[in-house]
Design an enzyme around this catalytic site. Sequence first.
Site, PDB file in Angstrom:
ATOM      1  N   LYS A 180      39.717  95.673 -18.793  1.00 44.64           N
ATOM      2  CA  LYS A 180      40.037  95.138 -20.111  1.00 44.64           C
ATOM      3  C   LYS A 180      39.847  96.238 -21.165  1.00 44.64           C
ATOM      4  O   LYS A 180      39.148  97.211 -20.906  1.00 44.64           O
ATOM      5  CB  LYS A 180      39.177  93.905 -20.420  1.00 44.64           C
ATOM      6  CG  LYS A 180      37.663  94.109 -20.352  1.00 44.64           C
ATOM      7  CD  LYS A 180      36.942  92.763 -20.441  1.00 44.64           C
ATOM      8  CE  LYS A 180      35.442  92.963 -20.534  1.00 44.64           C
ATOM      9  NZ  LYS A 180      34.681  91.705 -20.494  1.00 44.64           N
ATOM     10  N   HIS A 193      38.001  88.550 -32.008  1.00 45.15           N
ATOM     11  CA  HIS A 193      37.256  87.290 -31.970  1.00 45.15           C
ATOM     12  C   HIS A 193      37.355  86.582 -33.316  1.00 45.15           C
ATOM     13  O   HIS A 193      37.284  85.354 -33.398  1.00 45.15           O
ATOM     14  CB  HIS A 193      35.774  87.536 -31.665  1.00 45.15           C
ATOM     15  CG  HIS A 193      35.490  87.945 -30.259  1.00 45.15           C
ATOM     16  ND1 HIS A 193      35.615  89.243 -29.820  1.00 45.15           N
ATOM     17  CD2 HIS A 193      35.092  87.226 -29.183  1.00 45.15           C
ATOM     18  CE1 HIS A 193      35.298  89.310 -28.544  1.00 45.15           C
ATOM     19  NE2 HIS A 193      34.971  88.104 -28.136  1.00 45.15           N
ATOM     20  N   ASP A 264      42.645  87.069 -22.394  1.00 44.64           N
ATOM     21  CA  ASP A 264      41.340  86.969 -23.027  1.00 44.64           C
ATOM     22  C   ASP A 264      41.191  85.515 -23.484  1.00 44.64           C
ATOM     23  O   ASP A 264      42.138  84.717 -23.393  1.00 44.64           O
ATOM     24  CB  ASP A 264      41.229  87.953 -24.188  1.00 44.64           C
ATOM     25  CG  ASP A 264      39.789  88.371 -24.483  1.00 44.64           C
ATOM     26  OD1 ASP A 264      38.862  87.667 -24.040  1.00 44.64           O
ATOM     27  OD2 ASP A 264      39.591  89.393 -25.171  1.00 44.64           O
TER      28      ASP A 264
END
Length: 354
Positions: A180, A193, A264
């Site tokens: 990742k 996020h 994700d």
Amino acid sequence: MGDLLQLGQMFVVGLSGCEVQRDHWIVEAIQRDKLGGVILFDRNVDTSVQNISSPQQLKRLVLSLQQYAEQSLFIGIDQEGGRVCRLKERDGFAVSVSAADLAAQGVVATRKEAARTAAQLADHGITLNFAPVVDLDINPDNPIIGRYQRSFGTMPETVVSHAAAFIEAHHQQGVGCCLKHFPGHGSAGSDSHLGFVDVTECWQPIELEPYRRLINLGYSDGIMTAHLVHRGLDPAGKPATLSSAIISGTLRQQLGFTGVVFSDDLQMRAISKGWSYGEAVQQAVLAGVDVLVVGNNLDPRPDVVQVGIQAIDALLDTGRIDEKRIRDSLQRIALLKEKIAGKHSWKHIGPPTA
């Protein structure tokens, strides 16, 4: 259609609780919906204990989850080391070391630490580590990679040598890995996020090199997409997780990746601010994602698997996606689970990619 194709295999989701009784919603998701796997966290966003309180408790939880499943579950975790780890010393686990600290010590140190990490994961029934990070440490002000010392370094050769040692150590313990964050989060100046992140101006082509080189070495476990916008790779401006140009084009066709593409967390604000959950599932699948990862702690919901399956079913029913495309994902998922079980070689051997 959903039952026929076992669409639940395309989901890895989070749950609350350190133990699971038969009336827990996750059991229905495992038994009725054929859930593909779970992702475990030590603490929730409110700092309460979520899934992990001690080594003995974790073993019991994982065993109970697998006992409910006809097909083995992915038991996934983020155990990168350092600041990003779910098995913490406070809960009775070994101290872990960050990628940056390991890189400073050399590949031998990474191999040794990764072997210890992988053995600990295997001993607790964890079969998939969402690691290593292969982002290049390009931006020292990066709030989510550089600041947390999650990268092995600034140069592809350094990152690849350490990542390869990390992966090999996991494979020796029967634990899969997931690189990742594709196509590269190291140059970003903000955190997906929290919201929309555009790397069009700061991203560099060299950020693909760790993926290219590891794929050419035969790596074929999993790769996790980033929720990053790069208009050079996708002029439509979709986040990589929802971008066919980036997943099917750059990752599959250009780099030749044959393994499992994991999203994700679909509940991260870079996605949830722009798309409903069902829409995000559909867009990710249309883009080429094989497994939808839903942490299920930013917006806990017991119907997360059922609603996700309904979203994919709707794509099939309306002809927006064909059955072969879904079967291809299910075959890649099944193959990775068979590798974890020791039934197939970890490496994919094929022609060099361009």
